[in-house]
Motif scaffolding. Structure first.
Motif, PDB file in Angstrom:
ATOM      1  N   GLN A  61       0.844  -1.199   0.000  1.00  0.00           N
ATOM      2  CA  GLN A  61       0.000   0.000   0.000  1.00  0.00           C
ATOM      3  C   GLN A  61       0.878   1.248   0.000  1.00  0.00           C
ATOM      4  OE1 GLN A  61      -2.467   1.421  -0.978  1.00  0.00           O
ATOM      5  NE2 GLN A  61      -4.165   0.863   0.350  1.00  0.00           N
ATOM      6  N   GLY A  62       0.288   2.385  -0.352  1.00  0.00           N
ATOM      7  CA  GLY A  62       0.992   3.655  -0.329  1.00  0.00           C
ATOM      8  C   GLY A  62       1.244   4.123   1.096  1.00  0.00           C
ATOM      9  N   ILE A  63       2.376   4.784   1.294  1.00  0.00           N
ATOM     10  CA  ILE A  63       2.709   5.392   2.583  1.00  0.00           C
ATOM     11  C   ILE A  63       3.004   6.860   2.302  1.00  0.00           C
ATOM     12  CG2 ILE A  63       4.192   5.334   4.619  1.00  0.00           C
ATOM     13  CD1 ILE A  63       5.116   2.502   3.621  1.00  0.00           C
ATOM     14  N   PHE A  64       2.205   7.739   2.900  1.00  0.00           N
ATOM     15  CA  PHE A  64       2.410   9.171   2.698  1.00  0.00           C
ATOM     16  C   PHE A  64       3.024   9.760   3.958  1.00  0.00           C
ATOM     17  CE2 PHE A  64      -1.293   9.761  -0.572  1.00  0.00           C
ATOM     18  CZ  PHE A  64      -0.631   8.929  -1.448  1.00  0.00           C
ATOM     19  N   SER A  65       3.864  10.757   3.768  1.00  0.00           N
ATOM     20  CA  SER A  65       4.472  11.445   4.903  1.00  0.00           C
ATOM     21  C   SER A  65       4.630  12.909   4.553  1.00  0.00           C
ATOM     22  CB  SER A  65       5.833  10.835   5.237  1.00  0.00           C
ATOM     23  OG  SER A  65       6.491  11.632   6.202  1.00  0.00           O
ATOM     24  N   GLU A  66       4.494  13.772   5.572  1.00  0.00           N
ATOM     25  CA  GLU A  66       4.698  15.207   5.351  1.00  0.00           C
ATOM     26  C   GLU A  66       6.184  15.526   5.235  1.00  0.00           C
ATOM     27  OE1 GLU A  66       2.434  16.366   8.776  1.00  0.00           O
ATOM     28  OE2 GLU A  66       0.751  16.971   7.512  1.00  0.00           O
ATOM     29  N   ASN A  67       7.007  14.603   5.648  1.00  0.00           N
ATOM     30  CA  ASN A  67       8.456  14.788   5.572  1.00  0.00           C
ATOM     31  C   ASN A  67       9.063  13.462   5.129  1.00  0.00           C
ATOM     32  OD1 ASN A  67      11.117  15.597   5.919  1.00  0.00           O
ATOM     33  ND2 ASN A  67      11.107  15.144   8.111  1.00  0.00           N
ATOM     34  N   SER A 111      14.303   7.569   6.718  1.00  0.00           N
ATOM     35  CA  SER A 111      14.172   7.150   8.123  1.00  0.00           C
ATOM     36  C   SER A 111      12.710   7.079   8.572  1.00  0.00           C
ATOM     37  CB  SER A 111      14.948   8.104   9.034  1.00  0.00           C
ATOM     38  OG  SER A 111      14.421   9.413   8.931  1.00  0.00           O
ATOM     39  N   LYS A 112      11.810   7.811   7.880  1.00  0.00           N
ATOM     40  CA  LYS A 112      10.381   7.808   8.227  1.00  0.00           C
ATOM     41  C   LYS A 112       9.694   6.503   7.833  1.00  0.00           C
ATOM     42  CE  LYS A 112       8.724  11.923   9.692  1.00  0.00           C
ATOM     43  NZ  LYS A 112       7.621  12.129  10.639  1.00  0.00           N
ATOM     44  N   ILE A 113      10.274   5.818   6.839  1.00  0.00           N
ATOM     45  CA  ILE A 113       9.568   4.659   6.265  1.00  0.00           C
ATOM     46  C   ILE A 113      10.406   3.384   6.348  1.00  0.00           C
ATOM     47  CG2 ILE A 113       8.092   6.015   4.731  1.00  0.00           C
ATOM     48  CD1 ILE A 113      10.150   5.160   2.453  1.00  0.00           C
ATOM     49  N   THR A 117      -7.201   2.655  -3.457  1.00  0.00           N
ATOM     50  CA  THR A 117      -6.805   4.041  -3.207  1.00  0.00           C
ATOM     51  C   THR A 117      -7.733   4.739  -2.209  1.00  0.00           C
ATOM     52  OG1 THR A 117      -7.959   4.563  -5.267  1.00  0.00           O
ATOM     53  CG2 THR A 117      -5.552   4.447  -5.361  1.00  0.00           C
ATOM     54  N   ASP A 118      -8.717   4.022  -1.649  1.00  0.00           N
ATOM     55  CA  ASP A 118      -9.582   4.593  -0.608  1.00  0.00           C
ATOM     56  C   ASP A 118      -8.833   4.813   0.705  1.00  0.00           C
ATOM     57  OD1 ASP A 118     -11.738   4.603  -2.288  1.00  0.00           O
ATOM     58  OD2 ASP A 118     -12.816   2.969  -1.295  1.00  0.00           O
ATOM     59  N   PHE A 119      -7.682   4.182   0.842  1.00  0.00           N
ATOM     60  CA  PHE A 119      -6.907   4.383   2.070  1.00  0.00           C
ATOM     61  C   PHE A 119      -5.415   4.293   1.772  1.00  0.00           C
ATOM     62  CE2 PHE A 119      -5.316   0.152   3.556  1.00  0.00           C
ATOM     63  CZ  PHE A 119      -5.851  -0.643   2.562  1.00  0.00           C
ATOM     64  N   PHE A 120      -4.641   4.766   2.717  1.00  0.00           N
ATOM     65  CA  PHE A 120      -3.184   4.694   2.617  1.00  0.00           C
ATOM     66  C   PHE A 120      -2.660   4.713   4.044  1.00  0.00           C
ATOM     67  CE2 PHE A 120      -4.654   9.053   2.202  1.00  0.00           C
ATOM     68  CZ  PHE A 120      -3.889   9.750   3.129  1.00  0.00           C
ATOM     69  N   PHE A 121      -1.364   4.573   4.184  1.00  0.00           N
ATOM     70  CA  PHE A 121      -0.784   4.575   5.524  1.00  0.00           C
ATOM     71  C   PHE A 121       0.079   5.818   5.723  1.00  0.00           C
ATOM     72  CE2 PHE A 121      -1.778   0.100   4.850  1.00  0.00           C
ATOM     73  CZ  PHE A 121      -2.437  -0.188   6.031  1.00  0.00           C
ATOM     74  N   VAL A 122       0.148   6.243   6.985  1.00  0.00           N
ATOM     75  CA  VAL A 122       1.020   7.366   7.361  1.00  0.00           C
ATOM     76  C   VAL A 122       1.799   6.947   8.606  1.00  0.00           C
ATOM     77  CG1 VAL A 122      -0.592   9.079   6.416  1.00  0.00           C
ATOM     78  CG2 VAL A 122      -0.703   8.494   8.858  1.00  0.00           C
ATOM     79  N   PRO A 123       2.978   7.558   8.827  1.00  0.00           N
ATOM     80  CA  PRO A 123       3.681   7.281  10.085  1.00  0.00           C
ATOM     81  C   PRO A 123       2.744   7.588  11.258  1.00  0.00           C
ATOM     82  CG  PRO A 123       5.094   8.491   8.576  1.00  0.00           C
ATOM     83  CD  PRO A 123       3.713   8.482   7.967  1.00  0.00           C
ATOM     84  N   GLU A 124       2.776   6.744  12.283  1.00  0.00           N
ATOM     85  CA  GLU A 124       1.815   6.882  13.377  1.00  0.00           C
ATOM     86  C   GLU A 124       1.861   8.275  14.017  1.00  0.00           C
ATOM     87  OE1 GLU A 124       2.005   3.908  16.580  1.00  0.00           O
ATOM     88  OE2 GLU A 124      -0.069   3.446  16.004  1.00  0.00           O
TER      89      GLU A 124
END
Ligand SMILES: [Zn+2]
Length: 164
Positions: A110-116, A120-122, A141-148
């Motif tokens: 799945q996709g992992i999105f991050s603001e930075n 090291s974030k992923i 594409t209804d969901f994705f993952f982000v760092p907690e």
């Protein structure tokens, strides 16, 4: 004498409308769209929890049962995407990874999105949580993952929302 024939060509466009069935996995996409649930399956014989769901256990070849899976997990492997299809160009750079959700024995791509978005974030072992589109279509594409640690920030954006 053979006449040199240059074929005449006309440019045109063909539009194709089609339906794509999710078959036995339809329940996963319906629950995702309607209830923001992430459903996996559990083997009725060996107990292995499949996420993404498999209708039959790939180890035992017996039917599985639907179970709800938690929205948090860890990254098993990931990479940053710089080259993609037209559908995702607006998102680059973004990450994709195999995420093993809590309670599941397998990992989902799945996709992992991050603001930075920095490596090291992923990296492997980092905790992530699912974020959902407010407008869902019953697609991956209804969901994705982000760092907690970015979860609250992502679910406060107008186009996204949290699960449970
Ligand atoms: Zn099994």
């Amino acid at each position: 004498m053979i006449e040199d024939l240059q074929a005449h060509e006309i440019r045109d466009v063909i539009r194709i409308n089609y339906k794509y069935t999710m078959g036995g996995q339809s329940k996963f996409f319906k629950e995702l769209m309607n209830k923001k649930k992430l459903l996996g399956t559990k083997c009725s014989k060996c107990g292995k929890v499949w996420m993404p769901p498999r209708i039959n256990c790939s180890d035992c070849y017996v039917p599985t049962e639907w179970i709800e899976i938690k929205h948090t997990g860890i990254i098993e492997v990931s990479t940053i995407v710089w080259f993609t299809t037209s559908a995702f160009i607006k998102n680059i750079p973004y990450a994709v990874g195999y995420i093993r959700l809590e309670g599941a024995h397998t990992a989902i791509l799945q996709g992992i999105f991050s603001e930075n978005l920095v490596p090291s974030k992923i990296k492997k072992g980092k905790r992530v949580r699912a974020v959902f589109q407010k407008v869902r279509e019953g697609k991956m594409t209804d969901f994705f993952f982000v760092p907690e640690d970015e979860y609250e920030s992502w679910i406060n954006k107008p186009e996204y929302e949290g699960g449970r």
